[in-house]
Design a protein around this motif. Structure first.
Motif, mmCIF file in Angstrom:
data_model
loop_
_atom_site.group_PDB
_atom_site.id
_atom_site.type_symbol
_atom_site.label_atom_id
_atom_site.label_comp_id
_atom_site.label_asym_id
_atom_site.label_seq_id
_atom_site.Cartn_x
_atom_site.Cartn_y
_atom_site.Cartn_z
ATOM 1 N N MET A 210 1.483 -19.025 4.517
ATOM 2 C CA MET A 210 1.236 -17.812 5.287
ATOM 3 C C MET A 210 0.697 -16.719 4.375
ATOM 4 O O MET A 210 1.204 -16.498 3.280
ATOM 5 C CB MET A 210 2.538 -17.339 5.954
ATOM 6 N N VAL A 211 -0.350 -16.045 4.827
ATOM 7 C CA VAL A 211 -0.951 -14.960 4.067
ATOM 8 C C VAL A 211 -0.405 -13.630 4.587
ATOM 9 O O VAL A 211 -0.406 -13.366 5.787
ATOM 10 C CB VAL A 211 -2.489 -14.983 4.185
ATOM 11 N N HIS A 212 0.052 -12.766 3.664
ATOM 12 C CA HIS A 212 0.609 -11.472 4.004
ATOM 13 C C HIS A 212 -0.369 -10.378 3.590
ATOM 14 O O HIS A 212 -0.905 -10.407 2.476
ATOM 15 C CB HIS A 212 1.940 -11.246 3.284
ATOM 16 N N THR A 213 -0.584 -9.399 4.451
ATOM 17 C CA THR A 213 -1.434 -8.270 4.105
ATOM 18 C C THR A 213 -0.605 -7.217 3.368
ATOM 19 O O THR A 213 0.535 -6.931 3.735
ATOM 20 C CB THR A 213 -2.065 -7.646 5.351
ATOM 21 N N VAL A 214 -1.201 -6.630 2.323
ATOM 22 C CA VAL A 214 -0.518 -5.647 1.477
ATOM 23 C C VAL A 214 -1.421 -4.436 1.290
ATOM 24 O O VAL A 214 -2.585 -4.568 0.913
ATOM 25 C CB VAL A 214 -0.169 -6.240 0.091
ATOM 26 N N PHE A 215 -0.865 -3.264 1.546
ATOM 27 C CA PHE A 215 -1.583 -2.010 1.311
ATOM 28 C C PHE A 215 -0.833 -1.211 0.251
ATOM 29 O O PHE A 215 0.361 -0.930 0.408
ATOM 30 C CB PHE A 215 -1.694 -1.185 2.592
ATOM 31 N N ILE A 216 -1.514 -0.876 -0.841
ATOM 32 C CA ILE A 216 -0.934 -0.041 -1.888
ATOM 33 C C ILE A 216 -1.401 1.382 -1.649
ATOM 34 O O ILE A 216 -2.585 1.702 -1.832
ATOM 35 C CB ILE A 216 -1.347 -0.518 -3.295
ATOM 36 N N ASP A 217 -0.499 2.241 -1.219
ATOM 37 C CA ASP A 217 -0.831 3.638 -0.995
ATOM 38 C C ASP A 217 -0.587 4.378 -2.306
ATOM 39 O O ASP A 217 0.546 4.519 -2.750
ATOM 40 C CB ASP A 217 0.041 4.219 0.118
ATOM 41 N N GLY A 218 -1.669 4.822 -2.930
ATOM 42 C CA GLY A 218 -1.595 5.373 -4.277
ATOM 43 C C GLY A 218 -2.092 4.366 -5.289
ATOM 44 O O GLY A 218 -1.628 4.328 -6.426
ATOM 45 N N ALA A 219 -3.045 3.554 -4.877
ATOM 46 C CA ALA A 219 -3.521 2.442 -5.712
ATOM 47 C C ALA A 219 -4.292 2.898 -6.931
ATOM 48 O O ALA A 219 -4.541 2.097 -7.837
ATOM 49 C CB ALA A 219 -4.398 1.502 -4.868
ATOM 50 N N ALA A 220 -4.685 4.177 -6.994
ATOM 51 C CA ALA A 220 -5.476 4.642 -8.124
ATOM 52 C C ALA A 220 -4.617 5.108 -9.301
ATOM 53 O O ALA A 220 -5.135 5.384 -10.374
ATOM 54 C CB ALA A 220 -6.382 5.792 -7.682
ATOM 55 N N GLY A 221 -3.298 5.181 -9.118
ATOM 56 C CA GLY A 221 -2.408 5.610 -10.184
ATOM 57 C C GLY A 221 -2.036 4.459 -11.111
ATOM 58 O O GLY A 221 -2.363 3.291 -10.856
ATOM 59 N N THR A 222 -1.331 4.781 -12.190
ATOM 60 C CA THR A 222 -0.983 3.778 -13.200
ATOM 61 C C THR A 222 -0.181 2.637 -12.602
ATOM 62 O O THR A 222 -0.488 1.462 -12.818
ATOM 63 C CB THR A 222 -0.175 4.437 -14.340
ATOM 64 N N THR A 223 0.857 2.956 -11.835
ATOM 65 C CA THR A 223 1.704 1.917 -11.238
ATOM 66 C C THR A 223 0.931 1.113 -10.214
ATOM 67 O O THR A 223 0.992 -0.120 -10.192
ATOM 68 C CB THR A 223 2.943 2.551 -10.584
ATOM 69 N N GLY A 224 0.174 1.810 -9.349
ATOM 70 C CA GLY A 224 -0.585 1.106 -8.318
ATOM 71 C C GLY A 224 -1.629 0.179 -8.886
ATOM 72 O O GLY A 224 -1.821 -0.947 -8.391
ATOM 73 N N LEU A 225 -2.320 0.621 -9.924
ATOM 74 C CA LEU A 225 -3.339 -0.225 -10.547
ATOM 75 C C LEU A 225 -2.733 -1.494 -11.128
ATOM 76 O O LEU A 225 -3.297 -2.590 -11.009
ATOM 77 C CB LEU A 225 -4.061 0.561 -11.649
ATOM 78 N N GLU A 226 -1.563 -1.360 -11.751
ATOM 79 C CA GLU A 226 -0.940 -2.541 -12.350
ATOM 80 C C GLU A 226 -0.425 -3.505 -11.284
ATOM 81 O O GLU A 226 -0.516 -4.717 -11.437
ATOM 82 C CB GLU A 226 0.189 -2.137 -13.300
#
Length: 311
Positions: A1-17
């Motif tokens: 099963m494929v799960h969709t994931v949205f990172i809100d704040g993806a441009a920050g250090t934690t989000g990028l990693e």
């Protein structure tokens, strides 16, 4: 099963990693917004409600706003990397070694532990639970972290031209935002006296709790504390309790340290057992942030718990 994931704040250090760790994993499909869409409230709301999982890498107020945008009927499950919900009702604390992996696997709202509290709680919480340390002792915490934990602004201060920072002490108002989390999750009567600092290394941290065992009521011997921690974490693939008696008692943070999701614990004591130093070594961006979020996501999505982790 494929799960969709949205990172809100993806441009920050934690989000990028986090995004880097999820790249190429077939279990997940990323929901992405361009620069303009990230600033558009309707676009964010749509992404938050569309995704199976939303990972929030935002300041506290923005994280609360993001949660408020999610409709109950959407079924979106949330992992919040901010401080906003770490002690909030209805949220599960995302520290599987302390709360149990099955608890996180079944949760809809998970709050990432703080990086400093991860080291503090890994040492103190099991010992207080086992009654080897008292709840009513005024604990102190001395800790240093790499500057990546301070976000883009602090990174620029340390890496900018002419930077001459060797040691940045902060939290001098003694009201650090981690205090409530550390006190509550350890079950302590008093908040600890917390002395955090930043050093000129990008990632990594050392968290130390000095103990005056001889002055404490109902405190166990340091050897018993070490044995209890070893027993408590004996089945953990991420946490190692070291035998300080046979290892070099010098702990280093390397400026070029590789990402790690490990948590290394030490119990040092003097020859008479009158004093002890409990020490945790971890990566503030690994087990202290991005790695912890990925670990929780793996459990919630029913994936290999160690996938995407650096062990």
């Amino acid at each position: 099963m494929v799960h969709t994931v949205f990172i809100d704040g993806a441009a920050g250090t934690t989000g990028l990693e986090i995004a880097d760790r999820l790249a190429g994993r077939e279990e997940f499909e990323m929901v992405r917004l361009n620069d303009a869409e990230r600033k558009d409230e309707d676009c964010r709301r749509s992404a938050l409600n569309y995704a199976d999982f939303a990972i929030l890498c935002l300041p506290d107020d923005a994280a609360r706003e993001a949660v408020a945008m999610i409709d109950k009927e959407s079924g979106t499950r949330v992992i919040d990397a901010s401080t906003a919900h770490r002690t909030a009702p209805g949220w599960i604390y995302g520290f599987p070694e302390l709360v149990g992996p099955n608890v996180i696997a079944g949760a809809d709202r998970v709050s990432n532990p703080g990086c400093y509290p991860t080291g503090f709680l890994a040492l103190i919480a099991p010992l207080v639970r086992a009654k080897l340390l008292p709840r009513d002792w005024p604990y102190t915490v001395n800790a240093v972290s790499g500057y990546s934990g301070g976000g883009k602004g602090l990174i620029e201060r340390f890496e900018g031209e002419g930077s001459n920072i060797a040691f940045r002490s902060y939290g001098l108002g003694l009201d650090h935002k981690h205090l409530d989390e550390m006190q509550r999750k350890a079950g302590l009567e008093y908040p600890p006296v917390f002395a955090p600092a930043v050093v000129p290394g990008f990632r990594g941290m050392v968290v130390e709790i000095p103990l005056a065992i001889r002055a404490m009521r109902n405190a166990a011997a340091a050897a018993d504390m070490r044995d209890e921690l070893a027993r408590y974490y004996e089945n953990s693939p991420l946490v190692t309790v070291h035998d300080a008696r046979s290892e070099v008692s010098e702990l280093l943070l390397l400026k070029d340290a590789a990402p790690s999701d490990r948590l290394d614990l030490y119990v040092f004591t003097d020859k008479d057992g009158d004093t002890a130093r409990l020490i945790a070594v971890l990566d503030n961006l690994g087990k202290g942030a991005s790695g912890a979020a990925v670990q929780s996501l793996n459990l919630m999505a029913g994936c290999d718990p160690q996938a995407g982790l650096h062990i």
